[in-house]
Design a protein around this motif. Structure first.
Motif, PDB file in Angstrom:
ATOM      1  N   UNK A 287       0.827  -1.203   0.000  1.00 20.64           N
ATOM      2  CA  UNK A 287       0.000   0.000   0.000  1.00 20.64           C
ATOM      3  C   UNK A 287       0.863   1.255   0.000  1.00 20.64           C
ATOM      4  N   UNK A 288       1.936   1.255   0.778  1.00 22.55           N
ATOM      5  CA  UNK A 288       2.813   2.424   0.828  1.00 22.55           C
ATOM      6  C   UNK A 288       3.463   2.686  -0.524  1.00 22.55           C
ATOM      7  N   UNK A 293      -1.670   6.010  -6.109  1.00 21.64           N
ATOM      8  CA  UNK A 293      -2.622   5.523  -7.111  1.00 21.64           C
ATOM      9  C   UNK A 293      -3.781   4.752  -6.483  1.00 21.64           C
ATOM     10  N   UNK A 294      -3.917   4.777  -5.167  1.00 14.63           N
ATOM     11  CA  UNK A 294      -5.049   4.113  -4.513  1.00 14.63           C
ATOM     12  C   UNK A 294      -6.259   5.039  -4.579  1.00 14.63           C
ATOM     13  N   UNK A 326      -4.140   1.314   7.767  1.00 15.74           N
ATOM     14  CA  UNK A 326      -4.973   2.514   7.754  1.00 15.74           C
ATOM     15  C   UNK A 326      -4.112   3.766   7.912  1.00 15.74           C
ATOM     16  N   UNK A 327      -3.056   3.656   8.677  1.00 16.17           N
ATOM     17  CA  UNK A 327      -2.152   4.801   8.834  1.00 16.17           C
ATOM     18  C   UNK A 327      -1.540   5.195   7.495  1.00 16.17           C
ATOM     19  N   UNK A 328      -1.178   4.205   6.665  1.00 19.45           N
ATOM     20  CA  UNK A 328      -0.654   4.494   5.324  1.00 19.45           C
ATOM     21  C   UNK A 328      -1.686   5.263   4.503  1.00 19.45           C
ATOM     22  N   UNK A 329      -2.926   4.799   4.543  1.00 24.57           N
ATOM     23  CA  UNK A 329      -3.981   5.439   3.755  1.00 24.57           C
ATOM     24  C   UNK A 329      -4.256   6.863   4.249  1.00 24.57           C
ATOM     25  N   UNK A 330      -4.275   7.059   5.549  1.00 21.73           N
ATOM     26  CA  UNK A 330      -4.536   8.393   6.088  1.00 21.73           C
ATOM     27  C   UNK A 330      -3.359   9.340   5.821  1.00 21.73           C
TER      28      UNK A 330
END
Length: 390
Positions: A287-288, A293-294, A326-330
């Motif tokens: 994810x990172x 591109x997410x 979730x931390x990566x996404x935030x």
């Protein structure tokens, strides 16, 4: 992040009024009754959007605008199918729906062998059991070379299962495998599935990649012009299955997708459960690497076993560190906001919940219960609120 809920429209026993009580404000849906390859009319899209809006929601993601099997196989004159796909995109954009999730899995969508596997406390979950899958491929489907895809212990167990299985057991296994195909479409019997798989003979991984690249070349320019974000869903399970190649199963595959057509419109649906079912995948690290591109996220968890089996875990209890993910996404959302992007917020939905409490006495789409997903959403919401204050 935008709290969202997958809703199957006329095929869903869960009402929008019930969804409203979950606290979600985004709806993820599709026109599941329209056969693959046909144009989604603007009128049909507008009707669905109006129903969603009148219930107090935004239609935040289309899941899915399906890719026709002929496109995946690269079969014949595809100009009409590509034109139809682009026209559907035009109609969606005209109605303000600009995030489209899709997949490029050959023939089957998500695949499980058990729809009601028991979990502690009396709930049930979706499960992929290596023994039953091997029994299906080898002893029911009769696929050549299937033995090479499974370890010796699984082969022995599969033979024993098949020998002891009743016809009802075998029928139930086929029904479970077919359950991942949403909407009003025919399910295959064993003979029909065998014929359909044969349509991919000789294509292989490289051929499927070439067909996928052609798809991107045909549709991404239109997405760019319309302001649409396309986001491919990873393979589920993330491995070749029934002799069919899977090409969106790990971090390297996702990076290939992004290189195949370099554009902000060509993106990823980050599905933590699909990627998490592959023991080699570090979902947080993946994810990172592809964070910019997410465009959409499915948050769920799985618990893996040494023989290749896995089952849906509670959202915070499986093998993936959901807090770190979730931390990566935030963090990515914050980066986008700092860059001045108006679309910085990433829609997500709690995926595949356990069937629990009143879910178990009500007809529901497998993996998409009301109470089980509500529990997942509440847990994920708590993680996000906690991270927001750290």
């Amino acid at each position: 992040m935008i709290e969202s809920w997958r809703w199957y429209g006329e095929f869903d026993s869960i009402t929008l009024a019930e969804v409203a009580q979950t606290g979600a404000r985004g709806i993820v849906t599709a026109l599941h009754g329209i056969p693959y390859g046909e144009v989604w009319s603007r009128a049909a899209i507008a009707d669905r959007r109006a129903r969603i809006t009148q219930a107090g929601f935004d239609w935040v993601v289309v899941e899915s605008l399906p890719v026709h099997e002929r496109i995946k196989r690269g079969e014949g004159d595809l100009s009409g199918l590509f034109a139809n796909y682009r026209q559907s995109m035009v109609h969606l954009a005209a109605e303000g729906v600009t995030t489209i999730c899709y997949n490029f899995m050959p023939l089957l969508d998500w695949t499980r062998t058990d729809l009601t596997a028991p979990v502690d406390g009396g709930a049930t979950c979706l499960r992929f059991d290596a023994t039953r899958m091997a029994a299906f491929e080898i002893h029911m489907l009769g696929r050549r070379d299937a033995e090479g895809d499974y370890p010796e212990g699984v082969l022995t167990n599969a033979a024993n299962w098949f020998q002891q299985a009743t016809q009802a057991d075998r029928d139930g296994l086929l029904a479970a495998i077919m359950a991942g195909m949403p909407g009003a479409f025919d399910r295959y019997d064993v003979a029909g599935l065998k014929t359909a798989i044969g349509g991919y003979d000789g294509i292989g991984r490289d051929g499927l990649r070439a067909n996928y690249k052609r798809f991107l070349e045909e549709v991404v320019p239109t997405a760019e012009n319309l302001g649409i974000r396309l986001c491919v869903h990873p393979d589920d399970p993330p491995r070749d299955i029934m002799g069919l190649p899977r090409i969106v199963s790990n971090g390297d595959d996702l990076e290939w997708v992004l290189r195949a057509y370099d554009s902000p419109a060509n993106g990823i649906t980050l599905c933590s459960g699909s990627l998490g079912a592959n023991p080699a995948n570090d979902v947080t690290a993946i994810a990172a690497k592809v964070a910019d591109h997410i465009h959409f996220a499915h948050l769920r968890n799985v618990r893996k076993e040494a023989d290749g089996s896995f089952e849906e875990a509670a959202h915070l209890d499986g093998d993936t560190d959901m807090v770190s993910l979730i931390k990566v996404l935030m963090t990515e959302e914050a980066r986008r906001l700092d860059a001045g992007r108006g679309d910085h917020a990433i829609p997500f939905r709690p995926d595949h919940g356990h069937h629990m409490l009143s879910d178990q006495v009500r007809e529901m789409i497998p993996g998409y219960p009301l109470v089980g997903r509500l529990r997942g959403l509440a847990e994920l919401r708590g993680v996000m609120r906690g991270l927001a204050y750290t």
